[in-house]
Write a protein that holds these residues in place. Structure first.
Motif, PDB file in Angstrom:
ATOM      1  N   LEU A  38       0.993  -1.055   0.084  1.00  0.00           N
ATOM      2  CA  LEU A  38       0.000   0.209  -0.167  1.00  0.00           C
ATOM      3  C   LEU A  38       0.765   1.297  -0.410  1.00  0.00           C
ATOM      4  CD1 LEU A  38      -3.151   1.591  -0.138  1.00  0.00           C
ATOM      5  CD2 LEU A  38      -2.741   0.837   2.259  1.00  0.00           C
ATOM      6  N   GLU A  39       1.906   1.678   0.694  1.00  0.00           N
ATOM      7  CA  GLU A  39       2.773   2.685   1.240  1.00  0.00           C
ATOM      8  C   GLU A  39       3.381   2.783  -0.440  1.00  0.00           C
ATOM      9  OE1 GLU A  39       2.709   4.841   3.418  1.00  0.00           O
ATOM     10  OE2 GLU A  39       1.189   3.586   4.218  1.00  0.00           O
ATOM     11  N   LYS A  40       3.384   1.670  -1.095  1.00  0.00           N
ATOM     12  CA  LYS A  40       4.355   2.107  -2.776  1.00  0.00           C
ATOM     13  C   LYS A  40       3.811   2.333  -3.853  1.00  0.00           C
ATOM     14  CE  LYS A  40       7.681  -2.066  -1.358  1.00  0.00           C
ATOM     15  NZ  LYS A  40       9.230  -0.684  -1.343  1.00  0.00           N
ATOM     16  N   THR A  41       2.175   2.422  -3.422  1.00  0.00           N
ATOM     17  CA  THR A  41       0.916   2.503  -4.369  1.00  0.00           C
ATOM     18  C   THR A  41       0.790   3.663  -4.641  1.00  0.00           C
ATOM     19  OG1 THR A  41       0.557   0.037  -4.647  1.00  0.00           O
ATOM     20  CG2 THR A  41      -1.024   1.486  -5.729  1.00  0.00           C
ATOM     21  N   TYR A  42       0.570   4.024  -6.214  1.00  0.00           N
ATOM     22  CA  TYR A  42       0.111   5.138  -6.326  1.00  0.00           C
ATOM     23  C   TYR A  42      -0.805   5.293  -7.631  1.00  0.00           C
ATOM     24  CZ  TYR A  42       4.362   7.276  -3.569  1.00  0.00           C
ATOM     25  OH  TYR A  42       5.095   7.447  -2.714  1.00  0.00           O
ATOM     26  N   ILE A  43      -2.139   5.879  -6.828  1.00  0.00           N
ATOM     27  CA  ILE A  43      -2.978   6.086  -8.897  1.00  0.00           C
ATOM     28  C   ILE A  43      -2.368   7.129  -9.061  1.00  0.00           C
ATOM     29  CG2 ILE A  43      -5.189   6.419  -9.463  1.00  0.00           C
ATOM     30  CD1 ILE A  43      -5.037   4.366  -8.095  1.00  0.00           C
ATOM     31  N   GLY A  44      -2.847   6.880 -10.872  1.00  0.00           N
ATOM     32  CA  GLY A  44      -1.033   7.850 -11.410  1.00  0.00           C
ATOM     33  C   GLY A  44      -2.431   8.765 -12.747  1.00  0.00           C
ATOM     34  N   PHE A  45      -2.005   9.496 -12.930  1.00  0.00           N
ATOM     35  CA  PHE A  45      -2.848  10.332 -13.968  1.00  0.00           C
ATOM     36  C   PHE A  45      -2.029  10.791 -14.803  1.00  0.00           C
ATOM     37  CE2 PHE A  45      -5.233   9.959  -9.723  1.00  0.00           C
ATOM     38  CZ  PHE A  45      -6.198   9.756 -10.441  1.00  0.00           C
TER      39      PHE A  45
ATOM     40  N   GLY B  97     -12.888  16.263  -9.648  1.00  0.00           N
ATOM     41  CA  GLY B  97     -13.769  15.573  -9.381  1.00  0.00           C
ATOM     42  C   GLY B  97     -13.665  13.803  -9.204  1.00  0.00           C
ATOM     43  N   ILE B  98     -12.140  13.452  -9.484  1.00  0.00           N
ATOM     44  CA  ILE B  98     -11.750  11.768  -9.585  1.00  0.00           C
ATOM     45  C   ILE B  98     -11.492  12.085  -7.783  1.00  0.00           C
ATOM     46  CG2 ILE B  98      -9.412  10.373  -9.885  1.00  0.00           C
ATOM     47  CD1 ILE B  98     -10.118  11.997 -12.616  1.00  0.00           C
ATOM     48  N   LEU B  99     -10.525  13.061  -7.358  1.00  0.00           N
ATOM     49  CA  LEU B  99     -10.280  13.076  -5.789  1.00  0.00           C
ATOM     50  C   LEU B  99     -11.305  13.489  -5.023  1.00  0.00           C
ATOM     51  CD1 LEU B  99      -7.028  15.408  -6.412  1.00  0.00           C
ATOM     52  CD2 LEU B  99      -7.257  13.630  -5.903  1.00  0.00           C
ATOM     53  N   ALA B 100     -11.985  13.034  -5.366  1.00  0.00           N
ATOM     54  CA  ALA B 100     -13.261  13.149  -4.102  1.00  0.00           C
ATOM     55  C   ALA B 100     -13.679  11.945  -4.331  1.00  0.00           C
ATOM     56  CB  ALA B 100     -14.768  14.189  -4.871  1.00  0.00           C
ATOM     57  N   VAL B 101     -13.412  11.110  -5.250  1.00  0.00           N
ATOM     58  CA  VAL B 101     -14.045  10.083  -5.627  1.00  0.00           C
ATOM     59  C   VAL B 101     -13.461   8.946  -5.164  1.00  0.00           C
ATOM     60  CG1 VAL B 101     -14.392   7.980  -6.591  1.00  0.00           C
ATOM     61  CG2 VAL B 101     -15.519   9.769  -7.401  1.00  0.00           C
ATOM     62  N   LEU B 102     -11.831   8.901  -4.973  1.00  0.00           N
ATOM     63  CA  LEU B 102     -10.680   8.647  -3.770  1.00  0.00           C
ATOM     64  C   LEU B 102     -10.601   9.025  -2.456  1.00  0.00           C
ATOM     65  CD1 LEU B 102      -7.226   9.119  -5.898  1.00  0.00           C
ATOM     66  CD2 LEU B 102      -7.926   7.077  -5.346  1.00  0.00           C
ATOM     67  N   LYS B 103     -10.939  10.443  -2.476  1.00  0.00           N
ATOM     68  CA  LYS B 103     -11.225  10.427  -0.486  1.00  0.00           C
ATOM     69  C   LYS B 103     -11.859   9.539   0.097  1.00  0.00           C
ATOM     70  CE  LYS B 103     -10.860  14.551   2.281  1.00  0.00           C
ATOM     71  NZ  LYS B 103     -11.031  16.086   2.387  1.00  0.00           N
ATOM     72  N   ALA B 104     -13.597   9.508  -0.297  1.00  0.00           N
ATOM     73  CA  ALA B 104     -14.815   9.182   0.255  1.00  0.00           C
ATOM     74  C   ALA B 104     -14.211   7.283  -0.457  1.00  0.00           C
ATOM     75  CB  ALA B 104     -15.547   9.049  -0.857  1.00  0.00           C
ATOM     76  N   ASN B 105     -13.417   7.323  -1.291  1.00  0.00           N
ATOM     77  CA  ASN B 105     -13.035   5.037  -1.149  1.00  0.00           C
ATOM     78  C   ASN B 105     -11.960   5.419  -0.712  1.00  0.00           C
ATOM     79  OD1 ASN B 105     -16.461   4.792  -1.865  1.00  0.00           O
ATOM     80  ND2 ASN B 105     -15.333   5.940  -3.319  1.00  0.00           N
TER      81      ASN B 105
ATOM     82  N   PRO C  29      -9.413   6.620   1.219  1.00  0.00           N
ATOM     83  CA  PRO C  29      -7.978   7.778   1.409  1.00  0.00           C
ATOM     84  C   PRO C  29      -6.243   7.466   1.383  1.00  0.00           C
ATOM     85  CG  PRO C  29      -9.563   7.319   3.340  1.00  0.00           C
ATOM     86  CD  PRO C  29     -10.762   6.296   2.144  1.00  0.00           C
ATOM     87  N   GLU C  30      -6.618   6.170   1.498  1.00  0.00           N
ATOM     88  CA  GLU C  30      -5.024   5.684   2.186  1.00  0.00           C
ATOM     89  C   GLU C  30      -3.956   5.946   1.061  1.00  0.00           C
ATOM     90  OE1 GLU C  30      -8.373   3.995   2.397  1.00  0.00           O
ATOM     91  OE2 GLU C  30      -7.687   2.579   3.754  1.00  0.00           O
ATOM     92  N   LEU C  31      -4.488   6.224  -0.543  1.00  0.00           N
ATOM     93  CA  LEU C  31      -4.220   5.865  -1.921  1.00  0.00           C
ATOM     94  C   LEU C  31      -3.736   7.318  -2.115  1.00  0.00           C
ATOM     95  CD1 LEU C  31      -6.319   3.612  -3.942  1.00  0.00           C
ATOM     96  CD2 LEU C  31      -3.642   3.272  -3.481  1.00  0.00           C
ATOM     97  N   LYS C  32      -2.116   7.714  -2.541  1.00  0.00           N
ATOM     98  CA  LYS C  32      -1.532   8.354  -3.059  1.00  0.00           C
ATOM     99  C   LYS C  32      -2.364   8.397  -4.397  1.00  0.00           C
ATOM    100  CE  LYS C  32       2.439   7.145  -1.033  1.00  0.00           C
ATOM    101  NZ  LYS C  32       1.490   6.112  -0.576  1.00  0.00           N
ATOM    102  N   ILE C  33      -1.247   9.874  -5.085  1.00  0.00           N
ATOM    103  CA  ILE C  33      -1.599   9.826  -6.516  1.00  0.00           C
ATOM    104  C   ILE C  33       0.205  10.179  -7.085  1.00  0.00           C
ATOM    105  CG2 ILE C  33      -3.993  10.329  -5.872  1.00  0.00           C
ATOM    106  CD1 ILE C  33      -2.986  13.818  -6.815  1.00  0.00           C
ATOM    107  N   THR C  34      -0.607  10.046  -8.132  1.00  0.00           N
ATOM    108  CA  THR C  34       0.822  11.157  -9.468  1.00  0.00           C
ATOM    109  C   THR C  34       0.430  10.915  -9.973  1.00  0.00           C
ATOM    110  OG1 THR C  34       2.363  10.045 -10.266  1.00  0.00           O
ATOM    111  CG2 THR C  34       1.295   8.962 -10.336  1.00  0.00           C
ATOM    112  N   LEU C  35       1.059  12.387 -10.430  1.00  0.00           N
ATOM    113  CA  LEU C  35       0.838  13.350 -11.516  1.00  0.00           C
ATOM    114  C   LEU C  35       1.507  13.351 -12.672  1.00  0.00           C
ATOM    115  CD1 LEU C  35      -1.118  16.076  -9.691  1.00  0.00           C
ATOM    116  CD2 LEU C  35      -2.213  14.418 -10.439  1.00  0.00           C
TER     117      LEU C  35
END
Length: 582
Positions: A349-356, A366-374, A376-382
């Motif tokens: 989990l600590e190594k994993t990022y959702i990429g955009f 809009g995407i971050l609202a869904v991520l935060k709701a479901n 919140p532990e997941l980080k993002i990479t932009l």
């Protein structure tokens, strides 16, 4: 504007130089051989009036360095053979020949210059030296971690028919050791496309034959310093922009046709995802796992097509959604908590990022609202897009090369991100220069890590390691510039490297040498009596970096080799100062 003018000028100079070389006559000698230099991209028309046959270079322990040779004849000569032999001749020792890899740059057609340039590094020598066509020879020297400091000398002999040329390769090994690149400070993030490997090898996707090939690609990525694992959690997240589909590594399953409100029936199979992550980690690539994505990319589209397997019929179905609509929210509310649960079980989990990929802020919100709701532990990479300018809190952030034209804004961004996560930069189908296209000078590939260093960035991202277009060998260009979609070529047992890929690695090693110097200077600064000397050496380092990457006109191209020698010298001075008694 100044950056664009320089880029256009350099592109014009490159094209006109190649055109002049094609029209010029080679030296009168029927057979000629010379040290070409690794910063030069050779063409069949290349020649030199400086027929130097001795290469002299410096290296640290655990460093991989390259040498490029060239031979040419006015008549066809066969057989063609290249061999290595120890040649102390004034040197104390030589490298075993198994530590000197000999490869042969092949020529590919490049539309942008309407001619051929050398790039793929073939292991097998050509059977003959063709008439009036230069043959490059690429040497890759692996300096062991245990090498004693001193001069090492080896001989390379080239035979073509009855002709022969003898080269001397002299490497001065300095008393410093580079870290293994997978453990180094440079953050290399080159996106992978495993499907292309299966397609070009004509083996079933995710078959055992496919996995065996992927092991070779993973080892190659690790050997060049790759830090990130590229995975897909959505079917075709780039909307077939490359001409072929990126399949999801997570299989979404639903019994029948998905109906809104029945998302609890979804099942998720992580078998391929897990195996790919484990394969890359086994090779040494394990810093981050990037997952694409919760939206189709790149660009301004809010589309997100959910592909799933209908377990009742076996059919593959696609449901179109857009970011924020009811179908979108319900689909990701089903997937994300299950994905987090799985990542926790695997310890990832600590190594994993959702990429955009180049997404504007209005869509990302809009995407971050869904991520935060479901989840919140997941980080993002932009990577790029207007969101990258407004998302200082992204766990992993990549800004576009043009942003570096505003150094103060970059400095402020880095200050905001201190302690948050790595910040890197990327090039893609632009800029024209610097880049790693097939027509780009090879010194540009080496320069990219130096640019990262100058702007205090952690590393470099590029979108394609092996995204080969169909018909690669006949036409390496697809929608974008030749070479934009790949660093390596498909081989029978794994990747065929390229001159660009090797020079990028050299630049990464240069970055690690700079990191060693910075660490040495930091230690000097802790000694009050040495603070002034540390400041002096630091300014000299900054000048060396600037001299290595700044470009003014066609007469003054960067000399990164000379800049690296200066960094080596400064390291020696810093060490000497550290050990000098007060």
């Amino acid at each position: 504007m100044r950056t664009q003018q320089i880029a256009l000028l350099l592109t014009f100079c490159l094209v006109t130089t190649l055109a002049s070389a094609a029209q010029a006559a080679p030296p009168d000698a029927a057979f000629s051989a010379w040290v070409a230099g690794v910063e030069k991209r050779l063409t069949p028309a290349s020649f030199s009036r400086d027929l130097k046959t001795k290469a002299e270079l410096q290296a640290f322990r655990n460093e991989i360095v390259s040498v490029q040779l060239a031979v040419r004849s006015t008549e066809p000569l066969e057989p063609f053979e290249v061999s290595c032999a120890a040649s102390t001749g004034g040197a104390e020792r030589s490298f075993p020949c198994e530590q000197i890899e000999i490869r042969y740059p092949g020529f590919v057609l490049v539309d942008e210059i309407e001619g051929y340039v050398s790039d793929p590094l073939f292991e097998k020598a050509p059977e003959r030296l063709a008439a009036n066509s230069t043959q490059p020879i690429w040497l890759t020297i692996h300096v062991p971690k245990t090498a004693e400091p001193g001069v090492y000398q080896d001989a390379i002999q080239v035979r073509a028919g009855t002709k022969a040329a003898n080269f001397i390769i002299q490497v001065r090994v300095l008393d410093f050791t580079l870290p293994d690149l997978t453990n180094g400070s440079f953050y290399l993030n080159i996106w992978q496309d495993p499907e292309a490997v299966a397609r070009y090898a004509h083996v079933p996707l995710w078959s055992e034959e496919h996995w065996k090939l992927l092991e070779a690609y993973a080892r190659d990525l690790a050997a060049h310093g790759q830090k990130s694992i590229t995975t897909t959690i959505l079917h075709d997240p780039w909307r077939t922009q490359t001409g072929n589909v990126f399949p999801s590594m997570v299989e979404w399953r639903f019994p029948g046709t998905w109906r809104l409100g029945e998302e609890g029936k979804f099942q998720f199979d992580y078998t391929v995802f897990d195996r790919y992550v484990q394969l890359m980690m086994k090779a040494g690539v394990e810093k981050t796992i990037h997952c694409y994505s919760l939206v189709d990319g790149p660009g301004h589209s809010p589309d997100c097509d959910i592909g799933y397997r209908d377990t009742r019929t076996g059919l593959f179905r696609i449901r179109h959604t857009t970011v924020g609509d009811e179908w979108y929210r319900h689909a990701w509310a089903a997937f994300l908590p299950d994905f987090v649960r799985h990542l926790k079980e695997k310890g990832w989990l600590e190594k994993t990022y959702i990429g955009f990929d180049e997404k504007p802020q209005e869509i990302l919100t809009g995407i971050l609202a869904v991520l935060k709701a479901n989840a919140p532990e997941l980080k993002i990479t932009l990577a790029g897009g207007s969101a990258s300018q407004e998302s200082a809190d992204a766990g992993d952030l990549t800004i576009y090369y043009d942003d570096l034209a505003h150094p103060e804004a970059v400095r402020q961004l880095l200050e905001k991100r201190r302690g948050v996560g790595p910040t890197t930069f990327y090039t893609a189908c632009a800029p024209y220069s610097p880049n790693v296209f097939l027509y780009s000078p090879l010194w540009e590939a080496r320069m990219l890590p130096w640019i990262a260093w100058r702007h205090d960035l952690a590393g470099y991202l590029r979108w394609a390691y092996e995204t080969w277009p169909d018909g690669l060998w006949k036409q390496p260009r697809f929608h974008w510039h030749s070479g934009d979609m790949f660093f390596v070529y498909p081989g029978e047992d794994g990747p065929i490297s390229s001159t660009r890929w090797e020079m990028l690695r050299q630049g990464i090693q240069d970055y690690e040498a700079l990191a060693l110097l910075r660490k040495q200077l930091a230690e000097l600064k802790t000694q009050p009596a040495k603070a002034d000397e540390a400041a002096k050496l630091e300014k000299a380092m900054q000048r060396a970096v600037a001299n290595g990457i700044e470009r003014d006109d066609c007469e003054e191209i960067p000399d990164l080799g000379a800049a690296r020698v200066r960094i080596n010298r400064l390291l020696a001075e810093a060490r000497s100062e550290e050990h000098t008694s007060e």
